[in-house]
Design a protein around this motif. Structure first.
Motif, PDB file in Angstrom:
ATOM      1  N   SER A 106      -8.229   5.006   3.055  1.00  0.00           N
ATOM      2  CA  SER A 106      -7.394   4.604   1.909  1.00  0.00           C
ATOM      3  C   SER A 106      -6.557   5.758   1.370  1.00  0.00           C
ATOM      4  N   THR A 109      -7.396   4.561  -2.950  1.00  0.00           N
ATOM      5  CA  THR A 109      -7.265   3.248  -3.579  1.00  0.00           C
ATOM      6  C   THR A 109      -8.620   2.556  -3.549  1.00  0.00           C
ATOM      7  N   GLU A 141       2.990   1.777  -3.229  1.00  0.00           N
ATOM      8  CA  GLU A 141       2.193   2.131  -4.411  1.00  0.00           C
ATOM      9  C   GLU A 141       1.710   3.574  -4.333  1.00  0.00           C
ATOM     10  N   GLN A 142       1.202   3.975  -3.195  1.00  0.00           N
ATOM     11  CA  GLN A 142       0.673   5.335  -3.080  1.00  0.00           C
ATOM     12  C   GLN A 142       1.783   6.382  -3.104  1.00  0.00           C
ATOM     13  N   ARG A 191       0.811  -1.222   0.000  1.00  0.00           N
ATOM     14  CA  ARG A 191       0.000   0.000   0.000  1.00  0.00           C
ATOM     15  C   ARG A 191       0.845   1.272   0.000  1.00  0.00           C
ATOM     16  N   LEU A 228      -5.793   5.061  -7.311  1.00  0.00           N
ATOM     17  CA  LEU A 228      -5.118   3.847  -7.773  1.00  0.00           C
ATOM     18  C   LEU A 228      -6.165   2.754  -7.958  1.00  0.00           C
ATOM     19  N   LYS A 235      -6.328  -0.238  -7.688  1.00  0.00           N
ATOM     20  CA  LYS A 235      -5.849  -1.469  -7.061  1.00  0.00           C
ATOM     21  C   LYS A 235      -6.413  -1.549  -5.650  1.00  0.00           C
TER      22      LYS A 235
END
Length: 325
Positions: free
Chosen positions: A151, A116, A100-101, A97, A188, A190
């Motif tokens: 998120s 997300t 990716e962010q 997490r 995102l 995902k």
């Protein structure tokens, strides 16, 4: 200084707290501080937090319980890292997490916030399908929150004033409305967090009177479109968001939808294409609610269509029917 701060408010969250904390400490991205703010818990939450021997954890304690908004703002006041990631005390962050962010936010300095997709688990199971583009996300704010709060990752500098404190349990929705003109929103596509759905879920247990809570924000949003924020128009707006409300008719809801489209052509608060598509989708959802309750009323929808054509409306119906198969 670490690149990211993780901000987790805690209040009597002992049941799932260890699992949530471990999901952050196990991230593949390691350059972060973990601010855990205890809001005067009376259970074993503090003991659980203290049991973790990790220098990245920074425990902040409030002696008296004052609610989520004040707790978040208390935590934000202590954060110096350039990016903040939200986390709730009963959810689970997947291992990639933060990585990716962080990469997503660093790919474009104009991005000020990203969310997300999430996997709902517990009492309900599902996967979110939130819009991805900046224009779509900001347009959704006319009706509802465009992010799932735990998120998000956002730039600290833009939230140093804190979350608005006049909107209990909608502090995040109000904050994103205030950030619309500050930079780009992103999403995102995902699943990077597992979002617990349970009777004691932090985000849902105080959400009983939705209309009363959202009314101040709807007033602001309708005024921006030069639409009178009367009690009736607030109710119609709430209905358009997928709620069957006594005292609202199908024709009135369609008229309200068309009024939004026409007023927006003048004030240009939202991109026309995205607004129209979103409203068609909202009417589609409302259509299926009505079919379940009052089947004979369903086709009243397209009789009064003005800005929204029957062909467009049927397209959304067809798309939704295909998804259900």
């Amino acid at each position: 200084m670490p690149k990211v701060a993780v901000l987790m408010p805690v209040y009597n969250a002992g049941k799932y707290l260890s699992e949530s904390i471990r999901s952050i400490l196990s991230q593949s991205f390691t350059d972060f501080s973990f601010y855990i703010v205890d809001d005067g818990s009376t259970d074993n939450s503090l003991e659980i937090i203290a049991s973790f021997n990790d220098p990245r954890i920074k425990i902040l304690r409030k002696e008296k319980n004052s609610g989520v908004t004040d707790t978040l703002n208390f935590g934000l006041a202590h954060i110096t890292e350039p990016l903040v990631t939200r986390m709730d005390a009963d959810d689970i962050a997947l291992p990639e997490r933060l990585n990716e962010q962080y990469n997503f936010m660093m790919s474009d300095r104009e991005k000020i916030i990203c969310g997300t997709q999430v996997e709902y688990f517990g009492d309900q199971t599902n996967t979110s399908s939130l819009p991805l583009k900046d224009a779509e996300l900001k347009t959704q704010l006319l009706f509802q929150n465009c992010f799932i709060h735990p998120s998000v990752m956002f730039r600290t500098a833009l939230m140093k004033q804190g979350y608005p404190d006049k909107y209990p349990h909608l502090e995040d929705y109000a904050a994103w409305i205030g950030l619309r003109d500050k930079g780009k929103f992103g999403m995102l596509d995902k699943v990077l967090i597992k979002y617990r759905m349970e009777g004691q879920n932090i985000s849902f247990r105080n959400y009983g009177n939705k209309l009363e809570r959202v009314t101040p924000l709807y007033k602001q949003l309708l005024e921006e479109l030069n639409i009178e924020p009367s009690g009736k128009n607030i109710l119609l707006h709430f209905s358009l968001c997928g709620h069957i409300c006594p005292g609202t008719g199908i024709e009135e809801i369609i008229d309200h939808a068309n009024l939004i489209i026409e007023k927006n052509k003048i004030v240009r608060c939202y991109p026309e294409k995205e607004l129209k598509e979103l409203i068609i989708h909202k009417l589609n959802v409302y259509y299926f609610l009505i079919v379940k309750i009052r089947p004979r009323s369903a086709f009243v929808f397209w009789k009064k269509m003005k800005s929204i054509t029957f062909k467009q409306f049927r397209y959304w119906l067809s798309a939704t029917m295909n998804k259900k198969r």
